[in-house]
Design an enzyme around this catalytic site. Sequence first.
Site, PDB file in Angstrom:
ATOM      1  N   SER A  20       0.837  -1.202   0.000  1.00 53.69           N
ATOM      2  CA  SER A  20       0.000   0.000   0.000  1.00 53.69           C
ATOM      3  C   SER A  20       0.870   1.249   0.000  1.00 53.69           C
ATOM      4  O   SER A  20       2.071   1.198   0.295  1.00 53.69           O
ATOM      5  CB  SER A  20      -0.899   0.027   1.246  1.00 53.69           C
ATOM      6  OG  SER A  20      -1.890  -0.967   1.195  1.00 53.69           O
ATOM      7  N   SER A  67      -7.967   1.403  -3.695  1.00 53.21           N
ATOM      8  CA  SER A  67      -8.077   1.375  -2.231  1.00 53.21           C
ATOM      9  C   SER A  67      -6.709   1.235  -1.579  1.00 53.21           C
ATOM     10  O   SER A  67      -6.495   1.680  -0.452  1.00 53.21           O
ATOM     11  CB  SER A  67      -8.988   0.232  -1.782  1.00 53.21           C
ATOM     12  OG  SER A  67      -8.405  -1.035  -2.083  1.00 53.21           O
ATOM     13  N   THR A  69      -4.062   2.772  -2.340  1.00 54.63           N
ATOM     14  CA  THR A  69      -3.289   4.013  -2.384  1.00 54.63           C
ATOM     15  C   THR A  69      -4.082   5.221  -1.930  1.00 54.63           C
ATOM     16  O   THR A  69      -3.582   6.345  -2.008  1.00 54.63           O
ATOM     17  CB  THR A  69      -2.773   4.260  -3.819  1.00 54.63           C
ATOM     18  OG1 THR A  69      -3.888   4.321  -4.720  1.00 54.63           O
ATOM     19  CG2 THR A  69      -1.831   3.146  -4.262  1.00 54.63           C
ATOM     20  N   SER A  70      -5.308   5.021  -1.461  1.00 56.89           N
ATOM     21  CA  SER A  70      -6.126   6.134  -0.977  1.00 56.89           C
ATOM     22  C   SER A  70      -6.209   6.047   0.545  1.00 56.89           C
ATOM     23  O   SER A  70      -7.255   5.763   1.126  1.00 56.89           O
ATOM     24  CB  SER A  70      -7.529   6.082  -1.600  1.00 56.89           C
ATOM     25  OG  SER A  70      -8.245   7.259  -1.309  1.00 56.89           O
ATOM     26  N   CYS A 105      -4.821  -0.580   8.775  1.00 57.49           N
ATOM     27  CA  CYS A 105      -4.165  -1.006   7.530  1.00 57.49           C
ATOM     28  C   CYS A 105      -2.897  -1.747   7.926  1.00 57.49           C
ATOM     29  O   CYS A 105      -1.935  -1.134   8.407  1.00 57.49           O
ATOM     30  CB  CYS A 105      -3.824   0.176   6.626  1.00 57.49           C
ATOM     31  SG  CYS A 105      -2.888  -0.336   5.150  1.00 57.49           S
ATOM     32  N   SER A 308     -11.271  -5.289  -1.257  1.00 62.59           N
ATOM     33  CA  SER A 308     -11.131  -4.136  -0.375  1.00 62.59           C
ATOM     34  C   SER A 308     -11.799  -2.935  -1.026  1.00 62.59           C
ATOM     35  O   SER A 308     -11.544  -2.646  -2.196  1.00 62.59           O
ATOM     36  CB  SER A 308      -9.651  -3.833  -0.111  1.00 62.59           C
ATOM     37  OG  SER A 308      -9.508  -2.694   0.722  1.00 62.59           O
ATOM     38  N   MET A 317      -4.384  -7.448   1.638  1.00 63.23           N
ATOM     39  CA  MET A 317      -4.345  -6.486   2.725  1.00 63.23           C
ATOM     40  C   MET A 317      -3.617  -7.119   3.911  1.00 63.23           C
ATOM     41  O   MET A 317      -3.806  -8.308   4.206  1.00 63.23           O
ATOM     42  CB  MET A 317      -5.764  -6.086   3.150  1.00 63.23           C
ATOM     43  CG  MET A 317      -6.626  -5.549   2.008  1.00 63.23           C
ATOM     44  SD  MET A 317      -7.356  -6.836   0.960  1.00 63.23           S
ATOM     45  CE  MET A 317      -8.742  -7.345   1.988  1.00 63.23           C
TER      46      MET A 317
END
Length: 395
Positions: A20, A67, A69-70, A105, A308, A317
């Site tokens: 991520s 998702s 990278t946000s 995360c 995700s 994840m």
Amino acid sequence: MTHFPAQIKIPATYMRGGTSKGVFFKLTDLPPAAQTAGAARDNILLRVLGSPDPYGKQIDGLGNASSSTSKAVILSRSAQPGHDVDYLFGQVSIDKPFVDWSGNCGNLTAAVGAFAISNGLIDAARIPADGFCTVRIWQANIRKTIIAHVPMHNGQVQETGDFELDGVTFPAAEVQIEFIDPADDDDGAAMFPTGRLVDELDIPGIGSFPATLINAGIPTIFLNAADIGYRGIELQDDINGSPEALARFETIRAHGALKMGLITHIDEAAARQHTPKIAFVAAPQDYVASSGKTVAAADIDLLVRALSMGKLHHAMMGTAAVAIATAAAIPGTLVNLAAGGGKRQAVRFGHPSGTLRVGAQAEQQNGGWKVTKAIMSRSARVIMEGRVCVPGDCF
């Protein structure tokens, strides 16, 4: 000529953690109105990432339209005894105006220790010049302890290395992460919210499926791939290119959230996109990963695919990997059965980008299951340091 408020500049670091990327802030660097939870904080993070974007691209921000990278992270010296840093994670919606604070995360966890060391959040006496710095993280979203072992060299965080992580292009230094007591309580009941290892999930208009509903790392719904028409070797385009498939997964996820007690009405799931996750499992078989390399059935224990924020994840994840490790360690769950059954302390699973090994220590206590820790290795590095600009009237 109409005059508009000037932009403000906020110190920030853009980091990769695991598979991520996210924007990292020190709590004290945020504008005063955003140093406490509320609309000002959410609005700033939305603007930083470029959301909500009806085009789904986040062109006007640091998000990269997925998702993975946000994401945003806010860190501060810990207020919890025995911990170094408080870690708060926000999953920023791409096309809707909300930030989901309901979970952690696990991937970005790999970057928390490095940021904390480099930004003065760890007492200098706890930082060795060489070796590993043990960073005691309080995960504020889920109120859990995480231990990160961050490599050091000449008093600086060692970011480069030869550790390869499927889903990440370049090798880097390995960071081992321990998720302590990843379930919710001491008797094992909340780990399985219904009290069962396998439930029958009835979805109106879709069907009835066996499911393992587990709360470890992050609340997760596990299904058998074959029960929902898949093989477990699917890549992103196989599912994300089908609006019908995504809508079906979201309906199943919403009903699973209701059965897990995470929501009280099915309609509430739309505003709780980050949790629970939904995943499907299968026994090992050969497949070609998204990078083009072949993953051999003999090299993995099971196959797992997870969604995700409404889309199939490109890898896995980190928090869902904790759920996989935990469920695999407990005989009788769908994850455990897909891996061949029996008691095990570690599994290597195949995901769309390759493979990942995760471990968990589980034991029976007072008629329930207790998992003391889950362990995995990730990597992290700083991509850019500086100040991020947002319009002064955005919050």
